[in-house]
Each structure stands twice: as C-alpha cells, then as structure tokens.
Design a protein around this motif. Structure first.
Motif, short mmCIF file in Angstrom:
data_model
loop_
_atom_site.label_atom_id
_atom_site.label_comp_id
_atom_site.label_asym_id
_atom_site.label_seq_id
_atom_site.Cartn_x
_atom_site.Cartn_y
_atom_site.Cartn_z
N ARG A 115 0.82 -1.22 0.00
CA ARG A 115 0.00 0.00 0.00
C ARG A 115 0.85 1.27 0.00
N SER A 116 2.11 1.15 0.37
CA SER A 116 2.97 2.34 0.41
C SER A 116 3.70 2.58 -0.92
N ARG A 117 3.73 1.60 -1.77
CA ARG A 117 4.53 1.73 -2.99
C ARG A 117 4.04 2.84 -3.92
N PRO A 118 2.71 3.03 -4.13
CA PRO A 118 2.30 4.15 -4.98
C PRO A 118 2.83 5.49 -4.49
N ALA A 119 2.80 5.71 -3.17
CA ALA A 119 3.30 6.98 -2.63
C ALA A 119 4.80 7.10 -2.82
N VAL A 120 5.53 5.99 -2.67
CA VAL A 120 6.99 6.04 -2.84
C VAL A 120 7.34 6.38 -4.28
N PHE A 121 6.68 5.74 -5.23
CA PHE A 121 6.98 6.05 -6.63
C PHE A 121 6.53 7.47 -6.99
N GLY A 122 5.48 7.97 -6.33
CA GLY A 122 5.11 9.36 -6.52
C GLY A 122 6.18 10.31 -6.04
N LEU A 123 6.81 9.99 -4.92
CA LEU A 123 7.90 10.82 -4.40
C LEU A 123 9.12 10.77 -5.31
N LEU A 124 9.42 9.59 -5.85
CA LEU A 124 10.55 9.48 -6.77
C LEU A 124 10.32 10.32 -8.02
N ALA A 125 9.08 10.39 -8.48
CA ALA A 125 8.77 11.26 -9.62
C ALA A 125 8.90 12.72 -9.22
N ALA A 126 8.49 13.06 -8.00
CA ALA A 126 8.58 14.45 -7.53
C ALA A 126 10.03 14.90 -7.40
N ALA A 127 10.95 13.96 -7.23
CA ALA A 127 12.36 14.32 -7.10
C ALA A 127 12.90 14.97 -8.38
N TRP A 128 12.18 14.84 -9.49
CA TRP A 128 12.61 15.47 -10.74
C TRP A 128 12.09 16.89 -10.89
#
Length: 444
Positions: A115-128
């Motif tokens: 359940r946490s993975r969508p938020a983690v990948f969203g943060l990785l995208a935000a790092a750009w």
C-alpha cells in the motif's frame, strides 16, 4: 533514495546546458554527441546487468557500487583535461546511474509494503520537479560564472551523502533466498546487454548525424536490438500478452510517445513561433509539474485500480499529443502548449507509478531486478526510436530552421508558350501551308 534521484536529475539536465562550453574548452566540437552516446550505452548495459545482479544478491551491493561509480564519473568529468577523460567520466556516470536506478526499484519492493509503494513512486517522480525547474538555469549560471567543471564537482558531495544515508539501511536488508527458483531461466543476458547498448547508441547516433553512412549504422543497430530485446523482455511483451508483458510494453509506449514529442517542443516554439530559448522551455517545466502533481495524487489513493490509471494516463497522453498539432503549425496558437503539455505530464504521472507498482506485483521475488531492467530498457529503446524517427521525418519533410514548412516538389518546367496565332484555329492551316512551302523551297 530521493537524494540519489535528485542529483541524477540535476546532472542529466545540467550537462545538456553546459555541454557546448564543455566541448569548446576541450576542443572536442567534432565529438559533440559522443558524451551523450557514451553515457547512454553505459547506462543501458548497467541497467541490464544490475537487474541480474540484484536478483541474485539483492539490491544492497548495487546501492553501494552504483553511486560509487556515479561519484567517480562526476569527479573524472569535472577534472577532465581532454575529451578522452570526459568520455571516460561519462561512461562511469552511465554505469553508476543504470546500476543504482534498478537497485532503487528493487529496494522499494523489498522494504515498503504494497500500500505504500504508490506513494513512494510518486515521491521518486517528484524528485525530478526541482531539477526541472532550476536545473538548466542553475547549470547555465554556474557555467558562466565559475566554470562548467562545477556542474559535475558541485553535486559530487551529495552523491557521497546519498551513499552514507543508505548505508545503515543496506546493512539491515534481509538476506536473499538464493534457493528460490526463478520463473524463467535466462541465458545470454550479457550478450543481450551489449547488443541493446549498441543498438540504442547506433540509432541515437544515426538520428543525430543523418547521412547515407549513418543510415546503415542505424539499420545495423536495429538488427542488433531486435534479438537482444527478445532476451531482455518478459515473454510475450511485443505481442501485448495480458499481465506483466502488457505492462512492460505500456511503459515503452508511454515513454516513446511522450519523449518523442517533447524533444521537438522547444524547436517548434523557437523556429515556428519565434520564442526565445528560455521561453521555449516553459512548457517542459509545467509538464514536469503536471507529472509530479498527478504522481502525488495517485500516491494518496493506493486502493485505486492500477490498470485503470494506466488506461486513463494513456488516454490523457494521446489527447494531449494530438492537440499539440494546434501548436506545431505556423498558424497555431503557441500558448496552447502550456495546458496541453500539462495534460501530457499528468497522463505520465498517473501511468508511470502505476506501471511500476503493477510490475512489482506481477514479478516473482527473484525476478524483480529483471522486470525493473526490462521496464527501463524498454523506456530507453522506445524513446530513442521515436526521437530518431522524429529527426528523420523533420529532415525529410521540412528542416530544423523551418519545421512547419513542408518541402514542396518544384513544378515541372512548362513548354514555351505558343503565339496567339498558333493557338487560333483559323490561322493553324495557314501556318501549316507556309511551313510546307518553305520545306519545298529548301529541297535541292
């Protein structure tokens, strides 16, 4: 993880800005595209091999080796006194970035619950986002004020910081069950990695240096790429078999469509509508904001069906790319690039994290590295092919100086106009009789 992704984004965006001054100082104008090609080839090879390595030994070693190679490449590029050293540094950077990118995905699957993975990948995208907003401008200011070398050396300490922050996590990672079976026995991965690196690099080089000779280089790259990709993709990927193959294919289709158009948005705004280089990059910035915002939104709702989000992302991207035709024409409205590219970025922001989550759900624990490398290789392959195809179309039907003007075929020369007497039906018989009389007089 966010530190490593952010500095990689800064480096990726900053190098393009500093490259003209860089190659001029090192007297390497004839090799202008080689730093990009060397980086790409090394990154592809490292992506494939890192996935294989992570499946066997876990992501821990790759999370030390990858940033270490990237750091060494930054230092080598920053102190380069000639093009050979710069190219060596770019190769090290590509190896490091490809290694750490796959390892970060495997780490997400290993550490974070579903359940946490969508938020983690969203943060990785935000790092750009921050690098997209200030990276090119900051690199330009640094290049003009203190020199292009600090584009590399200035972020080297942050690469070291990322390794130090991950070190405690790496020590606590669970051991990989090496007795667990793989879903598929894969052979020839190393040769496929080399073939993929050559194929993508050859296609990219041929697209950047269009001539009859590079046409054969591009065809050779394509011939090497096709069998290599079959070995590096899940079986049934290019047939869009339901499940993991279709998800991996969707990643390539999204990347190819988005980046294949994005590469020509600034050219359209400058050459067709007369924008300055600074203004022409604004749609790319708002696109990055749209991508990040949609990624953040999907991360707040982990229970949404990921397949539906991928479909919505594909539809949004298709609509935005079709609408960009209203910008590309010389009669088009340039300001429409802002909302259209925001929608395109939002489509990517919905689909990209969802593809990452679904692919890790489908993958067996011993196949997460393989699946992650397949996603990223597909991403790079489709992007290179579509950008290259755009270059071929631009050179064939128009030009970089006037991309909106098609090359019309020159009209065939018309025969000399006949006199009004010759066209008159009354005078035609008289002319024929005069011609016959002159012929009789000329006979011996």
């Amino acid at each position: 993880m966010l530190t490593l992704v952010t500095i990689a984004a800064f480096e990726h965006l900053g190098v393009s800005t500093a490259m003209p001054r860089m190659v001029a100082d090192l007297h390497g104008e004839a090799l202008y595209s080689w730093p990009f090609t060397a980086f790409l080839a090394a990154s592809v090879m490292a992506t494939v091999l890192s996935g294989r390595f992570a499946d066997r030994f876990g992501p821990g070693p790759a999370l030390v080796v990858g940033p270490g190679l990237f750091l060494a490449g930054l230092v080598a590029s920053g102190v380069a006194n000639g093009m050979p050293v710069l190219l060596a540094g770019r190769v090290l950077q590509g190896l490091g970035l490809g290694t750490q990118s796959v390892a970060i995905y495997v780490l997400v699957a290993l550490v974070y619950p579903h359940r946490s993975r969508p938020a983690v990948f969203g943060l990785l995208a935000a790092a750009w986002v921050v690098p997209s907003l200030i990276g090119p401008t900051a690199a330009g200011v640094i290049t003009e004020s203190i020199g292009w070398r600090w584009v590399f050396l200035g972020i080297a300490p942050f690469a070291l910081l990322g390794v130090l922050l991950l070190a405690p996590v790496i020590r606590r990672l669970p051991e990989v069950d090496r007795d667990a079976p793989e879903s598929t026995v894969r052979r020839g991965v190393s040769f496929a990695a080399v073939g993929t690196a050559f194929g993508i690099s050859a296609l990219t080089w041929a697209a950047q240096h269009r001539s009859f000779g590079t046409l054969w280089l591009g065809l050779a790259g394509l011939a090497a790429l096709v069998p290599a990709l079959r070995a590096l993709m899940p079986r049934g990927t290019f047939a869009a078999r339901p499940g993991l193959p279709a998800v991996v294919l969707a990643r390539g289709m999204l990347a190819g469509a988005f980046f294949g158009v994005e590469a020509y948005v600034p050219l359209t705004l400058t050459a067709v509508h007369g924008f300055s280089p600074a203004m022409s990059g604004i749609p790319l910035t708002v696109g990055a904001i749209g991508w990040s915002s949609a990624s953040h939104w999907q991360g707040r709702y982990p229970d949404i069906d990921r397949a539906k989000l991928i479909r919505v992302g594909l539809l949004l991207l298709a609509a935005a790319l079709a609408a960009m035709a209203l910008v590309a024409a010389d009669w088009g409205l340039a300001w429409l690039a802002l909302p259209f590219w925001t929608v395109a970025g939002a489509g990517m922001g919905l689909a990209y994290p969802s593809i990452s989550v679904l692919s890790l759900d489908y993958a067996a624990p011993r196949d997460r590295g393989f699946v992650t490398s397949a996603l990223q290789v597909n991403d790079m392959t489709f992007s290179a092919i579509m950008v290259g195809l755009g270059g071929v179309m631009l050179a064939t039907f128009a030009s970089a100086a006037a991309p909106a003007e098609t090359r019309a075929r020159p009209p065939a020369p018309s025969p000399p106009a006949a006199s009004s007497a010759a066209r008159s039906p009354r005078t035609a018989p008289r002319l024929r009789r005069t011609w016959r009389a002159s012929r009789r007089r000329d006979r011996p």
